[in-house]
Design an enzyme around this catalytic site. Structure first.
Site, PDB file in Angstrom:
ATOM      1  N   GLU A  24       0.842  -1.204   0.000  1.00 38.32           N
ATOM      2  CA  GLU A  24       0.000   0.000   0.000  1.00 38.32           C
ATOM      3  C   GLU A  24       0.874   1.249   0.000  1.00 38.32           C
ATOM      4  O   GLU A  24       0.614   2.212  -0.734  1.00 38.32           O
ATOM      5  CB  GLU A  24      -0.907  -0.014   1.229  1.00 38.32           C
ATOM      6  CG  GLU A  24      -1.750   1.226   1.400  1.00 38.32           C
ATOM      7  CD  GLU A  24      -2.118   1.475   2.856  1.00 38.32           C
ATOM      8  OE1 GLU A  24      -2.366   2.645   3.190  1.00 38.32           O
ATOM      9  OE2 GLU A  24      -2.150   0.518   3.650  1.00 38.32           O
ATOM     10  N   ASP A  54       0.811   3.799  -3.187  1.00 34.02           N
ATOM     11  CA  ASP A  54       0.426   5.197  -3.006  1.00 34.02           C
ATOM     12  C   ASP A  54       1.363   6.112  -3.799  1.00 34.02           C
ATOM     13  O   ASP A  54       0.922   7.025  -4.505  1.00 34.02           O
ATOM     14  CB  ASP A  54       0.460   5.538  -1.512  1.00 34.02           C
ATOM     15  CG  ASP A  54       0.186   7.007  -1.249  1.00 34.02           C
ATOM     16  OD1 ASP A  54      -0.941   7.455  -1.504  1.00 34.02           O
ATOM     17  OD2 ASP A  54       1.104   7.719  -0.792  1.00 34.02           O
ATOM     18  N   ASP A 113      -7.109   1.179   0.602  1.00 33.54           N
ATOM     19  CA  ASP A 113      -5.779   0.614   0.860  1.00 33.54           C
ATOM     20  C   ASP A 113      -5.482  -0.553  -0.077  1.00 33.54           C
ATOM     21  O   ASP A 113      -4.363  -0.697  -0.578  1.00 33.54           O
ATOM     22  CB  ASP A 113      -5.667   0.139   2.315  1.00 33.54           C
ATOM     23  CG  ASP A 113      -5.666   1.290   3.311  1.00 33.54           C
ATOM     24  OD1 ASP A 113      -5.504   2.446   2.873  1.00 33.54           O
ATOM     25  OD2 ASP A 113      -5.831   1.028   4.519  1.00 33.54           O
ATOM     26  N   GLU A 147      -4.532   0.681  -3.554  1.00 32.53           N
ATOM     27  CA  GLU A 147      -3.142   1.144  -3.586  1.00 32.53           C
ATOM     28  C   GLU A 147      -2.173  -0.031  -3.526  1.00 32.53           C
ATOM     29  O   GLU A 147      -1.140  -0.034  -4.215  1.00 32.53           O
ATOM     30  CB  GLU A 147      -2.886   2.108  -2.431  1.00 32.53           C
ATOM     31  CG  GLU A 147      -3.576   3.450  -2.607  1.00 32.53           C
ATOM     32  CD  GLU A 147      -3.370   4.387  -1.443  1.00 32.53           C
ATOM     33  OE1 GLU A 147      -3.471   5.605  -1.648  1.00 32.53           O
ATOM     34  OE2 GLU A 147      -3.106   3.916  -0.314  1.00 32.53           O
TER      35      GLU A 147
END
Length: 249
Positions: A62, A66, A135, A138
């Site tokens: 994650e 991101d 989450d 990502e």
């Protein structure tokens, strides 16, 4: 960790493997290292309930995803909107990568069905929890990047995210009038003029049609529930035309 060790028994294993295979077929993405794919959908609660197993949750993926998502979205916006200021680019990117947007994408792709959750998290509705789904999205991007690099990530976004940007799904955060003004001033082309061409409908539900012109030449027409909204849409159309012409030169 072998992929077979990721699921408790053969029945569950084959069912989950089949789900992930169908998922990859559906989105036309095929992982070389499927462990990364499984990890992207593994919540920490699942790992905590299987401490004796060598499972890994998706939190590190994650973190990586991101950053990869911000980079790829930034590249796309930088190329698509050559006249947009740094501040407006930042606002638009933030709207695209914010939690509600990522949750919407996760729902669209049925990510929630694949998440591996602990029993406690499952019972409290974790599978539908917005933060969890954002989450996972990502983490999936991070896993895809590690597995295949940046190009496949961009191809994935080209199918599922970039068209939404092109269709104006995030235009509520954009000030097209200011962008158009900056574009025109930069090229020293003169002053813009906005005019309301038409308004119709009852007082509580008016619709306006606006025209933006430059030196008497019509650049764009837009409609809206207010004069300001109609002018913004007219500016959006004009900006798209001018940017398209600019890139051809």
């Amino acid at each position: 960790m072998s992929k077979h060790s990721h699921f408790k028994d053969k029945k569950k294993f084959y069912k989950k493997i089949e789900q992930f295979k169908e998922f990859q077929e559906r989105i036309s993405v095929h992982f070389q290292n499927e462990k990364l794919l499984y990890q992207a959908f593994t919540h920490s609660s699942y790992v905590n309930e299987h401490r004796k197993k060598p499972y890994e949750d998706n939190e590190r993926l994650e973190f990586l995803g991101d950053a990869v998502l911000e980079l790829t979205i930034s590249q796309f916006l930088f190329a698509k909107y050559p006249a947009m200021s740094e501040g407006d680019l930042t606002k638009l990117r933030a709207a695209i990568v914010c939690e509600p947007s990522l949750v919407s994408l996760a729902h669209e792709l049925s990510f929630g069905d694949l998440v591996l959750l602990g029993k406690g998290e499952e019972m409290t509705g974790g599978r539908k929890r917005p933060a969890l789904l954002a989450d996972v999205f990502e983490a999936f991007i991070g896993a895809l990047y590690l597995d295949q690099g940046l190009d496949p990530v961009q191809q994935f976004l080209k199918v599922y995210v970039f068209p939404k940007i092109n269709d104006g799904a995030f235009s509520h955060v954009m000030d097209f009038k200011s962008q158009l003004q900056e574009f025109v001033q930069r090229d020293g082309k003169g002053s813009l003029e906005y005019k309301i061409l038409n308004e119709k409908g009852p007082a509580h539900n008016r619709e306006f049609e606006a025209l933006v012109s430059l030196k008497g030449e019509a650049l764009g027409i837009g409609n809206g529930r207010s004069k300001k909204e109609a002018e913004q849409h007219a500016a959006q159309e004009a900006l798209a035309k001018m940017q398209k012409h600019h890139t051809k030169q």
